[in-house]
Design an enzyme around this catalytic site. Structure first.
Site, PDB file in Angstrom:
ATOM      1  N   THR A  41       0.823  -1.217   0.000  1.00  0.00           N
ATOM      2  CA  THR A  41       0.000   0.000   0.000  1.00  0.00           C
ATOM      3  C   THR A  41       0.850   1.256   0.000  1.00  0.00           C
ATOM      4  OG1 THR A  41      -1.841  -1.086   1.063  1.00  0.00           O
ATOM      5  CG2 THR A  41      -1.710   1.264   1.400  1.00  0.00           C
ATOM      6  N   TYR A  55      -8.345   0.066  -2.843  1.00  0.00           N
ATOM      7  CA  TYR A  55      -7.386   0.699  -3.764  1.00  0.00           C
ATOM      8  C   TYR A  55      -6.480  -0.398  -4.347  1.00  0.00           C
ATOM      9  CZ  TYR A  55      -4.874  -0.045   0.494  1.00  0.00           C
ATOM     10  OH  TYR A  55      -4.345  -0.655   1.594  1.00  0.00           O
ATOM     11  N   THR A 121       1.691  -4.180   4.243  1.00  0.00           N
ATOM     12  CA  THR A 121       1.585  -4.402   5.691  1.00  0.00           C
ATOM     13  C   THR A 121       1.062  -5.797   6.050  1.00  0.00           C
ATOM     14  OG1 THR A 121      -0.640  -3.458   5.795  1.00  0.00           O
ATOM     15  CG2 THR A 121       1.213  -1.948   6.163  1.00  0.00           C
ATOM     16  N   ASP A 122       0.422  -6.474   5.084  1.00  0.00           N
ATOM     17  CA  ASP A 122      -0.239  -7.742   5.439  1.00  0.00           C
ATOM     18  C   ASP A 122       0.735  -8.824   5.916  1.00  0.00           C
ATOM     19  OD1 ASP A 122      -2.639  -6.595   4.888  1.00  0.00           O
ATOM     20  OD2 ASP A 122      -2.891  -7.528   2.926  1.00  0.00           O
ATOM     21  N   LYS A 194       0.439  -7.093  13.084  1.00  0.00           N
ATOM     22  CA  LYS A 194      -0.626  -6.231  12.546  1.00  0.00           C
ATOM     23  C   LYS A 194      -1.903  -6.547  13.315  1.00  0.00           C
ATOM     24  CE  LYS A 194      -2.842  -4.774   8.275  1.00  0.00           C
ATOM     25  NZ  LYS A 194      -2.844  -4.764   6.803  1.00  0.00           N
ATOM     26  N   GLU A 315      -0.662 -28.170  27.735  1.00  0.00           N
ATOM     27  CA  GLU A 315      -1.901 -28.772  27.214  1.00  0.00           C
ATOM     28  C   GLU A 315      -1.644 -30.075  26.445  1.00  0.00           C
ATOM     29  OE1 GLU A 315      -5.119 -28.099  27.633  1.00  0.00           O
ATOM     30  OE2 GLU A 315      -4.588 -26.536  29.069  1.00  0.00           O
TER      31      GLU A 315
HETATM   32  C1  SIN Z   1      -1.020  -3.004   2.791  1.00  0.00           C
HETATM   33  O1  SIN Z   1       0.096  -2.798   2.358  1.00  0.00           O
HETATM   34  O2  SIN Z   1      -1.458  -2.343   3.765  1.00  0.00           O
HETATM   35  C2  SIN Z   1      -1.950  -4.058   2.251  1.00  0.00           C
HETATM   36  C3  SIN Z   1      -1.515  -4.680   0.986  1.00  0.00           C
HETATM   37  C4  SIN Z   1      -0.234  -5.431   1.116  1.00  0.00           C
HETATM   38  O3  SIN Z   1       0.059  -5.998   2.162  1.00  0.00           O
HETATM   39  O4  SIN Z   1       0.486  -5.474   0.097  1.00  0.00           O
END
Ligand code: SIN
Length: 358
Positions: A41, A55, A121-122, A194, A315
């Site tokens: 992103t 997007y 971010t993923d 995240k 466990e």
């Molecule tokens: C992001 O970057 O926030 C989502 C898409 C990705 O991880 O490439």
């Protein structure tokens, strides 16, 4: 020209020369930071300024990312390299190996002081932990992303990138392991995660705590990660082209062993079980895991809960079943450590040691 006039001219010239040389000196002293761009992103664009979801990620190249933040030139001598251009859900083991090798090559060069990696971010936390275990240098490596594309009213990419470069150029970041710079905060690769699908404050290190802040053009550290990392690990990917297949099986009420059995049949060398609670195993899945272990598949008990230690022999009787407990690693990071562990050994006791070391 009278003597006082000549003296004034001479003084003015001397002052100019001193200013120019101190400016050149300052430019020389700027740290050399390479930005490796991988997409996400932070390199995304949306249809309108209010498009904050839906997007397209990975559309803008590294030169445009750098050009959008001219302030970078004040904190580092920056170079850019486009290593991939992908949304991070498509990040693979092969991408990681290529990236780790490139980072290690760059950091072996005395002319490079630090690296920034722009990333979706993923899976950013996963790439960060992979590099934390495989980078062979104490120089700063900082991962950064954005929760909003550059076209959005609330784009967070530019300030995040500025902070990441500032951090990678700083002496304070040396020897701290791979770092994540998001939302004015500094996190350790091992522990950050995240936590929100879409808000800019998504990256957190709950319970174990973030390492510090970036404020007023300066990083402030308050903690360091106690686990071994980077140049102090036993992992070496320099000659590897692939990693052992390790998959994750999720625990939930009414779970069946179908997914587990399919993954083992597909050749998994290791399984991370993302169990409920303290890594508990439902009876039918436990039977499948025991059978898989007898076939030589390494089993790591992790938890889907997100916080806390998965207790060895808690466990499940790990000693008896020859399983490994994941300590505090979440399932996606346990997968990374198990893959790298399997490049060194298939001894479950050694692998348990690694889970308590890294
Ligand atoms: C992001 O970057 O926030 C989502 C898409 C990705 O991880 O490439």
């Amino acid at each position: 020209m009278s003597y006082p006039q000549t003296a004034r001219w001479y003084t003015a010239l001397l002052t100019c020369a001193m200013l120019l040389s101190s400016y050149a000196g300052a430019a020389d002293k700027l740290a050399h930071v390479t930005i490796l761009a991988t997409g996400g992103t932070i390199a995304g664009s949306g249809a309108t300024s209010t498009t904050t979801v839906g997007y397209t990620a990975a559309t803008v190249g590294v030169d445009s990312l750098i050009a959008a933040v001219p302030e970078l030139a004040k904190v580092a001598d920056v170079k850019g390299e486009q290593v991939f251009q992908i949304a991070s859900e498509n990040m693979s083991n092969e991408h990681w190996l290529k990236l780790a090798k490139r980072v290690n090559t760059l950091l072996a060069d005395p002319a490079v002081d630090g690296i920034v990696i722009t990333h979706g971010t993923d899976t950013l936390e996963e790439t960060a932990y992979f590099l934390d275990l495989t980078v062979k240098s104490h120089k700063p490596v900082v991962l950064v992303g954005a929760m909003r594309p550059g076209t959005a009213l609330s784009a967070d990419g530019p300030i995040n990138l500025y902070n990441a470069v500032l951090l990678a150029a700083s002496k304070e970041a040396i020897g701290k392991g791979v770092l994540v710079a998001m939302n004015d905060q500094i996190h350790a690769a091992r522990d950050v995660t995240k936590t929100n699908t879409s808000t800019p404050d998504s990256f957190k290190t709950p319970e174990l705590g973030m390492l510090g802040y970036i404020q007023g053009n300066k990083p402030y550290f308050y903690h360091v990660s106690a686990r071994k990392h980077t140049a102090d690990t036993e992992f070496d990917v320099s000659k590897l082209d692939a990693l052992p297949q390790v998959d994750i099986v999720y625990g939930y009420a009414n779970v069946s062993p179908v997914a587990l059995n399919a993954l083992v049949a597909a050749g998994a060398k290791g399984i991370i079980h993302a169990g409920v609670g303290d890594g508990s195993l439902a009876t039918p899945v436990k039977a499948g895991l025991v059978a898989a272990r007898k076939q030589g598949v390494l089993i790591v008990r992790s938890s889907r809960v997100g916080q806390g230690i998965v207790a060895r022999n808690g466990e499940a009787n790990d000693d008896e079943l020859d399983f490994v407990a994941s300590d505090t690693l979440n399932p996606q990071k346990a997968r990374i450590l198990l893959m790298l562990a399997l490049t060194r050994t298939s001894d479950s006791k050694q692998i348990q040691r690694m889970f308590y070391t890294y």
